[in-house]
Write an enzyme that holds these catalytic residues in place. Structure first.
Site, PDB file in Angstrom:
ATOM      1  N   CYS A 107       1.029  -1.037   0.300  1.00  0.00           N
ATOM      2  CA  CYS A 107      -0.288  -0.116   0.300  1.00  0.00           C
ATOM      3  C   CYS A 107       1.072   1.273  -0.124  1.00  0.00           C
ATOM      4  CB  CYS A 107      -1.149  -0.225   1.080  1.00  0.00           C
ATOM      5  SG  CYS A 107      -2.387  -1.569   1.384  1.00  0.00           S
TER       6      CYS A 107
ATOM      7  N   HIS B 293      -3.261   7.231   2.756  1.00  0.00           N
ATOM      8  CA  HIS B 293      -3.551   5.903   1.946  1.00  0.00           C
ATOM      9  C   HIS B 293      -5.159   5.799   2.618  1.00  0.00           C
ATOM     10  CE1 HIS B 293      -3.969   2.209   0.742  1.00  0.00           C
ATOM     11  NE2 HIS B 293      -3.657   1.322   2.408  1.00  0.00           N
TER      12      HIS B 293
ATOM     13  N   ASN C 253     -10.484   0.508   0.048  1.00  0.00           N
ATOM     14  CA  ASN C 253      -8.297   0.183  -0.373  1.00  0.00           C
ATOM     15  C   ASN C 253      -7.990  -0.135  -1.400  1.00  0.00           C
ATOM     16  OD1 ASN C 253      -6.117  -0.275   0.356  1.00  0.00           O
ATOM     17  ND2 ASN C 253      -6.248  -1.138   2.249  1.00  0.00           N
TER      18      ASN C 253
END
Length: 335
Positions: free
Chosen positions: A116, A256, A287
């Site tokens: 990520c 994020h 996500n």
């Protein structure tokens, strides 16, 4: 002549049309819209459907939009870097597929993987190609087809992930804009708590690895949450302090998009009492791993002004984490 730096000169993006709602997730695992919304802040996520469609399908469309918006000739691109955990194949790279389809016949192309945190790692890497003086146009593609590695029988991870991809152009500048500073780190304490165990050289694909669901994301939520809140918020605050900024100097925080509670914690750590300066689209896309920050920049582009101070922060498997300070280089409404 001033010091050579890298500045973002354009943003493209792509998300699939098909949507997985919380109501759809409720039919797959024991959960509820209220539980998902309260715990992570997600209402829906996108899914790329179609046989043989991988990450490059989204990357090509994001890059084509980027080229159209920036009036870029593909043959003028010097490099394409693709930050992803879900490339189409083990080899060739997703970057090479994207470069070929987009007509970038003169570009070097390679993938990089930092889960990520892939976008912010890729941003510093792309910037250093520009700072070297040997590259004039570097494209950073960042995204993931997370639905390909999501176990829809696991209530802990099934609601979390979606598909999407962003693309940015970086070019040289001698003005006081672009990537000003970054802090990028890794702490291996989280390896056992967030990983995909099967499919690599340690545990190659086999009937056994498939039967044991080893080709899906495995996450111990509480352990990961604790480190994500601490590391992402603290490294962003450290970067802000190192550059002599206050919360009044920050125009946008771009975190994020993993969990709304993590995003809120990062905002509070930077002294932001509300989320007016925080880019948030987790409710729509979930996500998207390396794709989450560039998709925020893509959606907010027309609100960005030349000279805006942006703090980007991410956390991912590894544990990889970090923050980047950007002084935005153009008025988004004119893009």
């Amino acid at each position: 002549m001033g010091k050579l730096n890298a500045v973002i000169t354009g943003v493209g993006g792509y998300v699939p049309e098909d949507v997985i709602t919380n109501a759809d997730i409720e039919k797959l695992v024991e959960t509820s819209d209220e539980w998902i919304t309260t715990r992570v802040g997600i209402k829906e996520r996108r899914v790329l459907k179609g046989e043989g469609k991988g990450l490059s399908f989204m990357g090509i469309r994001a890059v084509n939009e980027l080229f159209e918006k920036t009036n870029t000739k593909p043959e003028d691109v010097d490099a394409i870097i693709c930050a992803t955990t879900t490339p189409d194949y083990t080899f060739p790279t997703a970057a090479s597929l994207i470069a070929s389809a987009a007509g970038c016949i003169n570009a070097l192309a390679f993938d990089m993987q930092a889960a990520c945190s892939g976008f912010i790692y890729g941003l510093e890497t792309a910037a250093n190609f520009i700072r070297s003086g040997g590259y004039k146009k570097v494209v950073l593609v960042a995204g993931d087809k997370m639905t390909a590695i999501t176990d829809y029988t696991d209530r802990n991870t099934a609601p979390l992930f979606g598909d999407g991809c962003g693309a940015l152009m970086l070019e040289p500048t001698t003005e006081e804009y672009g990537l000003i500073d970054s802090i990028l780190r890794t702490d291996g304490v989280g390896i056992e708590h967030l990983h995909m165990k099967g499919g690599g050289s340690a545990y190659p694909s086999s009937h056994e690895t498939v039967d044991k669901h080893m080709h899906y994301v495995y996450q111990e939520g509480r352990f990961v949450f604790k480190y994500a809140v601490s590391y992402m918020a603290d490294v962003a605050a450290e970067l802000v302090a190192r550059n002599g900024l206050t919360n009044k100097d920050i125009d946008w925080v771009v975190p994020h998009q993993a969990n709304m509670r993590i995003i809120d914690a990062a905002a509070r750590r930077l002294g932001l009492d509300d989320n007016a300066k925080v880019m948030i689209n987790i409710q729509k896309y979930g996500n998207t791993s390396a794709g989450s920050i560039p998709l925020c920049l893509w959606e907010w582009e027309n609100k960005l002004k030349k000279g805006d101070n942006l703090i980007l922060a991410a956390f991912g498997a590894g544990f990889t984490y970090g923050a980047v300070y950007i002084k935005w280089g153009y008025d988004g409404k004119k893009a």
